[in-house]
Design an enzyme around this catalytic site. Structure first.
Site, PDB file in Angstrom:
ATOM      1  N   CYS A  86       0.836  -1.214   0.000  1.00 21.17           N
ATOM      2  CA  CYS A  86       0.000   0.000   0.000  1.00 21.17           C
ATOM      3  C   CYS A  86       0.867   1.258   0.000  1.00 21.17           C
ATOM      4  CB  CYS A  86      -0.991  -0.048   1.161  1.00 21.17           C
ATOM      5  SG  CYS A  86      -2.358   1.100   0.971  1.00 21.17           S
ATOM      6  N   HIS A 203      -3.592  -5.559   0.766  1.00 20.89           N
ATOM      7  CA  HIS A 203      -2.968  -5.817   2.074  1.00 20.89           C
ATOM      8  C   HIS A 203      -2.971  -7.314   2.425  1.00 20.89           C
ATOM      9  CE1 HIS A 203      -2.576  -1.710   3.717  1.00 20.89           C
ATOM     10  NE2 HIS A 203      -3.600  -1.428   2.951  1.00 20.89           N
ATOM     11  N   GLU A 205      -1.200  -8.738   4.587  1.00 17.14           N
ATOM     12  CA  GLU A 205      -1.040  -8.900   6.040  1.00 17.14           C
ATOM     13  C   GLU A 205      -2.381  -8.808   6.777  1.00 17.14           C
ATOM     14  OE1 GLU A 205      -0.841  -6.170   4.495  1.00 17.14           O
ATOM     15  OE2 GLU A 205      -0.965  -4.396   5.761  1.00 17.14           O
TER      16      GLU A 205
END
Lengths: 235, 84
Positions: A86, A203, A205
């Site tokens: 990002c 994302h 994660e």
């Protein structure tokens, strides 16, 4: 193996990245304050999401001048792994570690939802645990994710297999409808020519737990772990 | 002495913000406006004792390295002596 997560003023996905590495890989990970310059001892450094320097001037533009970035450039040149997520992707583009730029979303809105990503290249240190064509459900959360580059750069990206992820529908079809931000050629993530630097707007994660809607992002971290193990065996 | 720097999106780059502003302006009833492009404007104050040509060269470098992203933006530098 050891991971680092860079922290700029305004980073806000640093803890998510830390969590993904420590919980799902069970590997040691440090936060690296942006004023630090010593990256020796790390095998991979994550440049996390957020709003470094409040997105002043342009997203990622000022973070590029932080002291850690000079070291990160050498780190990448030495073949170590750099993973920009990002705002991290925006920073890597601004720093010239990846080609192109990220502009305001075509629809002008901040878009925050799960999207489908098609894996375009399984032969990178970040995607070896996926198969080409597989579709991942990963969240995005950005206002400036509209990837752009000139024609020559796009051709080079295509030819070198540097386009790693594209926005697709659930069946893996690439279309304008499946493009959340107007990104050129539906590009969601790219790597450098040496394939040791990856930047992506979604994302992974945040997609490591079933409870949060998807664990499709885990493969990126496990791929990295495999790559680091291989790299250390070769040395 | 002041340096003025204008940063604009390259003509080939779409400007969704400019488009949205254009729509708003049209909704006010203004006619004959064919396009709106949004850009950035910087004023950089420089010591009056500095050499104008050298300062301009420095500001050009600042514009290229920091203020603009040459992948998507163009820039223009103007030097102004005295107040404005």
């Amino acid at each position: 193996m050891k991971f680092g997560v860079v922290v700029f003023p305004g980073s806000n996905c640093d803890h998510d990245a830390y969590h993904a590495v420590s919980k799902y890989l069970g590997q040691p990970v440090d936060f690296i304050w942006h004023k630090e310059t010593d990256l020796s001892g790390y095998d991979a450094v994550i440049v996390p999401g957020g709003f470094s320097y409040g997105d002043y001037l342009r997203a990622g533009a000022l973070a590029r001048f932080s002291p850690v970035m000079r070291s990160l450039r050498n780190f990448a040149a030495a073949g170590k792994y750099v993973f920009g997520i990002c705002n991290g992707f925006q920073i890597l583009c601004e720093a010239g570690l990846l080609p192109g730029a990220l502009m305001r979303n075509a629809g002008l809105h901040f878009v925050c939802r799960h999207v489908n990503l098609r894996v375009e290249n399984e032969n990178t240190p970040f995607t070896s645990q996926y198969a080409n064509g597989s579709v991942l459900s990963i969240p995005i959360a950005h206002a400036e994710g509209n990837y752009t580059c000139d024609d020559a750069t796009l051709n080079a990206l295509e030819e070198n297999g540097q386009i790693v992820f594209r926005y697709s529908d659930a069946e893996g079809e690439i279309s304008d409808e499946a493009n959340p931000n107007g990104a050129r050629s539906n590009i969601a993530g790219i790597c450098n020519q040496d394939r040791n630097v990856l930047g992506m707007m979604p994302h992974p994660e945040r997609a490591c737990e079933e409870l949060l809607g998807s664990n499709d992002g885990r493969g990126m971290f496990s791929s990295l772990a495999v790559s680091i193990t291989r790299q250390s065996m070769l040395q | 002495m002041k340096a003025i720097v204008y940063v604009t999106l390259k003509p080939s780059v779409l400007d969704p913000q400019g488009k949205a502003i254009h729509h708003s302006v049209e909704s006010l009833g203004y006619e004959g406006i064919s396009d709106v492009r949004q850009g950035k404007y910087f004023e950089i104050a420089i010591d009056d004792t500095a050499d104008t040509e050298a300062s301009k060269a420095a500001v050009e470098r600042i514009a290229k390295d920091v203020l603009a992203n040459p992948v998507i933006e163009d820039y223009k530098v103007e030097m102004i002596n005295g107040d404005r």
